[in-house]
Design a protein around this motif. Structure first.
Motif, PDB file in Angstrom:
ATOM      1  N   UNK A 104       0.834  -1.074   0.008  1.00  0.00           N
ATOM      2  CA  UNK A 104      -0.055   0.106  -0.130  1.00  0.00           C
ATOM      3  C   UNK A 104       0.826   1.212  -0.028  1.00  0.00           C
ATOM      4  N   UNK A 105       2.192   1.369   0.761  1.00  0.00           N
ATOM      5  CA  UNK A 105       3.005   2.390   0.720  1.00  0.00           C
ATOM      6  C   UNK A 105       3.416   2.637  -0.781  1.00  0.00           C
ATOM      7  N   UNK A 112       0.766   9.116  -6.426  1.00  0.00           N
ATOM      8  CA  UNK A 112       0.670  10.239  -5.925  1.00  0.00           C
ATOM      9  C   UNK A 112       0.497  11.321  -7.000  1.00  0.00           C
ATOM     10  N   UNK A 113      -0.056  12.348  -7.062  1.00  0.00           N
ATOM     11  CA  UNK A 113      -0.296  13.283  -8.271  1.00  0.00           C
ATOM     12  C   UNK A 113       1.224  13.794  -8.420  1.00  0.00           C
ATOM     13  N   UNK A 117       2.218  12.940 -12.444  1.00  0.00           N
ATOM     14  CA  UNK A 117       2.519  14.185 -13.256  1.00  0.00           C
ATOM     15  C   UNK A 117       3.760  14.120 -13.721  1.00  0.00           C
ATOM     16  N   UNK A 118       4.736  13.729 -13.131  1.00  0.00           N
ATOM     17  CA  UNK A 118       5.968  13.572 -13.864  1.00  0.00           C
ATOM     18  C   UNK A 118       6.592  12.237 -14.028  1.00  0.00           C
ATOM     19  N   UNK A 148       9.363  14.617   1.548  1.00  0.00           N
ATOM     20  CA  UNK A 148      10.033  14.672   0.032  1.00  0.00           C
ATOM     21  C   UNK A 148       9.112  15.159  -0.888  1.00  0.00           C
ATOM     22  N   UNK A 149       8.013  14.550  -0.867  1.00  0.00           N
ATOM     23  CA  UNK A 149       6.817  14.788  -1.964  1.00  0.00           C
ATOM     24  C   UNK A 149       6.521  16.403  -1.904  1.00  0.00           C
TER      25      UNK A 149
END
Length: 412
Positions: A104-105, A112-113, A117-118, A148-149
């Motif tokens: 799940x991690x 994640x967005x 996106x990249x 970090x995100x």
């Protein structure tokens, strides 16, 4: 607690039973361990009423042990083990739960967005996953990655010192100090975006951190201020547009441009200065609004594009059909809402049709706007520079000019 069960000589038996029953698997017997002493095996023989000492490696029936325990104090074997050793766990269930938590991690990070996106950051996800959990903890790892995100989301910065950036984003001026665990994984994320052989200082500079107000610059053409003012940036823009020449704005000058109303629609963004030079040769003072990022956008370039986006400009980007070109495009799509310009599979195929060889595409990442583009480029293995298709790009700009009014200059 019964004295008999706590005898030291029986402890190896209880420990072996406890370990087996905690495995979560069906247990019918245990083996006599090599480490069991003769005294300990004698105690087992007495408990079970065996005619002789059990040999090392011999099998002891769980049912027989349970019967012996009931005969002594009427209790169940599990109760005895929990009194003497501790609660019986379920390692199988615990392992399954731990695996699900780890899965799940990484799913959370991959979806994640910022990563979506990249897609170049998918390599970062693989790197982090290969490194394992921080302290063996899913919770601790997720908290670190989430920080970090947040850093990557806040980048590129607009030319500010690292401690100030860290304090603004993480409320700790030392959170991104060199050598910290957080700084290390952020550096790795940036390296997958910008280039894997750059130093941390070079990566931060590309990300707009610790950027010099004067050395960070951006090339522009065809931008004219629609407001009164005497600032150096406005004078540079007016002079360049009037003479049909490119202008160089420093980060300091971009910061000084006042917020104005945008009325002319599209600003085209290119990767290479030679494309802007070709446009100026063809259109002169009628050149449509162009911004050249000269590879990875500088802090000045990103700030200018953000300013243009904020006042309503539609940013259309074209770059090289190679690994870096795609990553730059994805970066601008994610950060300033740029629209890919002539960067579809059809555009690539058209450009590469007449080429039987060329430079290699390099490390190519997925792109969010066209699922088949990356696969097609990897299939051919041939990169296409922006200069190769400059005539197609200029024809697009010519059509834009034909549909515009006035002298064709775009207003900022």
């Amino acid at each position: 607690m019964s004295d008999w069960a706590t005898r030291p000589q029986l402890r190896p038996l209880w420990q072996a039973l406890h370990a087996r029953l905690s495995s979560g698997q069906v247990v019918s017997s245990i083996r006599v361990g090599r480490e069991w002493s003769e005294v300990e095996r004698e105690a087992v023989a007495d408990l079970l009423g065996l005619p002789r000492l059990p040999a090392v490696g011999a099998t002891l029936s769980l049912a027989r042990i349970a019967d012996a325990v009931r005969e002594i104090d009427g209790g169940e074997i599990a109760e005895t083990l929990e009194r003497v050793i501790g609660p019986i766990g379920d390692r199988r269930a615990e392992r399954s739960l731990a695996q699900n938590e780890r899965r799940a991690l990484w799913t959370w990070l991959r979806e994640s967005p910022q990563v979506q996106a990249e897609p170049a950051l998918l390599e970062w996800v693989s790197y982090l996953r290969a490194g394992g959990l921080v302290g063996g903890s899913v919770t601790e790892t997720r908290e670190l990655i989430d920080r970090a995100l947040n850093v990557l989301k806040a980048l590129p910065a607009e030319g500010e010192p690292l401690p100030i950036f860290a304090d603004r984003v993480l409320h700790d001026p030392h959170a991104l100090d060199e050598g910290s665990r957080l700084a290390t994984i952020v550096h790795r994320g940036l390296s997958f975006q910008y280039g894997q052989h750059l130093t941390p200082r070079e990566l931060w500079a590309l990300a707009g951190v610790e950027a010099d107000e004067l050395s960070s610059t951006v090339l522009v053409a065809g931008l004219v201020a629609q407001v009164d003012g005497t600032g150096s940036a406005l004078k540079v823009l007016r002079a360049g547009a009037a003479s049909g020449e490119a202008s160089v704005l420093t980060l300091q000058q971009v910061r000084s441009i006042p917020e104005v109303r945008w009325s002319s629609g599209v600003v085209h963004v290119v990767e290479n200065p030679s494309v802007m030079a070709a446009a100026l040769r063809r259109f002169g003072s009628r050149c449509p609004a162009l911004v050249c990022v000269s590879g990875w956008p500088s802090a000045a370039g990103m700030l200018l594009l953000r300013r243009l986006q904020q006042v309503g400009a539609e940013l259309q980007y074209h770059g090289d059909f190679d690994g870096d070109g795609l990553r730059i495009a994805a970066h601008l799509v994610a950060k300033v809402g740029a629209v890919p310009w002539r960067m579809s599979v059809a555009d690539y195929d058209q450009a590469v049709t007449q080429r039987t060889s060329g430079p290699a595409v390099g490390r190519v990442s997925e792109v969010p706007w066209h699922g088949r583009l990356t696969a097609r480029m990897l299939e051919t293995g041939i990169a296409v520079s922006e200069e190769t298709v400059v005539d197609v790009l200029l024809d697009d700009l010519s059509v834009l000019l034909e549909g515009s009014t006035g002298n064709g200059s775009s207003q900022v």
